[in-house]
Motif scaffolding. Sequence first.
Motif, PDB file in Angstrom:
ATOM      1  N   ARG A  63       0.839  -1.196   0.000  1.00  0.00           N
ATOM      2  CA  ARG A  63       0.000   0.000   0.000  1.00  0.00           C
ATOM      3  C   ARG A  63       0.873   1.244   0.000  1.00  0.00           C
ATOM      4  O   ARG A  63       1.253   1.752   1.054  1.00  0.00           O
ATOM      5  CB  ARG A  63      -0.876   0.012   1.253  1.00  0.00           C
ATOM      6  N   GLU A  64       1.190   1.745  -1.158  1.00  0.00           N
ATOM      7  CA  GLU A  64       2.088   2.894  -1.261  1.00  0.00           C
ATOM      8  C   GLU A  64       1.526   4.142  -0.588  1.00  0.00           C
ATOM      9  O   GLU A  64       2.276   5.015  -0.149  1.00  0.00           O
ATOM     10  CB  GLU A  64       2.394   3.185  -2.731  1.00  0.00           C
ATOM     11  N   GLU A  65       0.198   4.216  -0.489  1.00  0.00           N
ATOM     12  CA  GLU A  65      -0.398   5.430   0.071  1.00  0.00           C
ATOM     13  C   GLU A  65      -0.141   5.584   1.561  1.00  0.00           C
ATOM     14  O   GLU A  65      -0.347   6.655   2.130  1.00  0.00           O
ATOM     15  CB  GLU A  65      -1.912   5.479  -0.196  1.00  0.00           C
ATOM     16  N   SER A  68       2.255   8.278   2.279  1.00  0.00           N
ATOM     17  CA  SER A  68       1.841   9.605   1.832  1.00  0.00           C
ATOM     18  C   SER A  68       0.542  10.053   2.510  1.00  0.00           C
ATOM     19  O   SER A  68       0.430  11.183   2.972  1.00  0.00           O
ATOM     20  CB  SER A  68       1.665   9.628   0.312  1.00  0.00           C
ATOM     21  N   ARG A  69      -0.429   9.158   2.624  1.00  0.00           N
ATOM     22  CA  ARG A  69      -1.732   9.544   3.179  1.00  0.00           C
ATOM     23  C   ARG A  69      -1.765   9.522   4.703  1.00  0.00           C
ATOM     24  O   ARG A  69      -2.357  10.399   5.336  1.00  0.00           O
ATOM     25  CB  ARG A  69      -2.811   8.596   2.642  1.00  0.00           C
ATOM     26  N   SER A  72      -0.804  12.600   6.911  1.00  0.00           N
ATOM     27  CA  SER A  72      -1.828  13.645   6.890  1.00  0.00           C
ATOM     28  C   SER A  72      -2.983  13.296   7.822  1.00  0.00           C
ATOM     29  O   SER A  72      -3.475  14.155   8.575  1.00  0.00           O
ATOM     30  CB  SER A  72      -2.339  13.832   5.458  1.00  0.00           C
ATOM     31  N   ASP A  86     -11.932  10.133   2.545  1.00  0.00           N
ATOM     32  CA  ASP A  86     -12.075  10.223   1.088  1.00  0.00           C
ATOM     33  C   ASP A  86     -13.521  10.422   0.636  1.00  0.00           C
ATOM     34  O   ASP A  86     -13.774  10.924  -0.456  1.00  0.00           O
ATOM     35  CB  ASP A  86     -11.508   8.967   0.412  1.00  0.00           C
ATOM     36  N   TYR A 118      -6.422  -2.301   6.454  1.00  0.00           N
ATOM     37  CA  TYR A 118      -5.411  -2.817   5.524  1.00  0.00           C
ATOM     38  C   TYR A 118      -5.337  -4.337   5.566  1.00  0.00           C
ATOM     39  O   TYR A 118      -5.191  -4.989   4.536  1.00  0.00           O
ATOM     40  CB  TYR A 118      -4.037  -2.214   5.848  1.00  0.00           C
ATOM     41  N   ASP A 124     -12.005   1.507   2.087  1.00  0.00           N
ATOM     42  CA  ASP A 124     -11.727   2.648   2.960  1.00  0.00           C
ATOM     43  C   ASP A 124     -11.193   2.104   4.279  1.00  0.00           C
ATOM     44  O   ASP A 124     -11.947   1.566   5.084  1.00  0.00           O
ATOM     45  CB  ASP A 124     -13.000   3.462   3.209  1.00  0.00           C
TER      46      ASP A 124
END
Length: 195
Positions: A63-65, A68-69, A72, A86, A118, A124
């Motif tokens: 899960r590359e996000e 990055s996500r 935040s 989202d 995950y 979501d």
Amino acid sequence: MIEESGLTPMTMEYACLEAGRYGVFLSLLEKKIASVGFLPECGNGFPEIFSLLYALLPHAKKREEILSRVPSLAVQVYDKRTIQDDDDRLYVYPLSLRSGADNRLDMALLYIALEYGYTNNEEDPITHLSYLLSIRDTLLPYVESGYALSPQYHDIEVEVASFLDSTSPDDLNGVLSRLQTQIEEVRTYLANIPN
């Protein structure tokens, strides 16, 4: 509602175990951070956010996000006690007088939701956050027991310590500095978004 959506319901037992696991991660990582001379600003949430990311590391390859996500989301929780997800649903954490225990608990709830999402490949990954917020007070003692490394978490402590030893980068101080910079950039970005 969760059952009707086709998602796997989260059990209380799972939530309690993972609350303790997050506490163990935070306790051991705070010591590891200090051992390399990295001293994050007191009270800025860095150890809590770093521990959240480290605990989710096994999912990051798929899960590359995550890298990055998740920072935040974590900054939103730590600074504003809210998450805009989202689907534009708003998750609001109870506002209380700030304490170390509240900070640990609030980040633990985000960790548990993400870990479960995950693991179960949910579209979501924070779908179960509403449930976790509803049992927030029940989970606090588990987070705190894990953070205090109570004997009941000895097996998890051994597991987490082994994981940290096997995944610790050669230049941990450099990694911590880069992450602190990323978190500050996220904070600046979020502060400039109109409410």
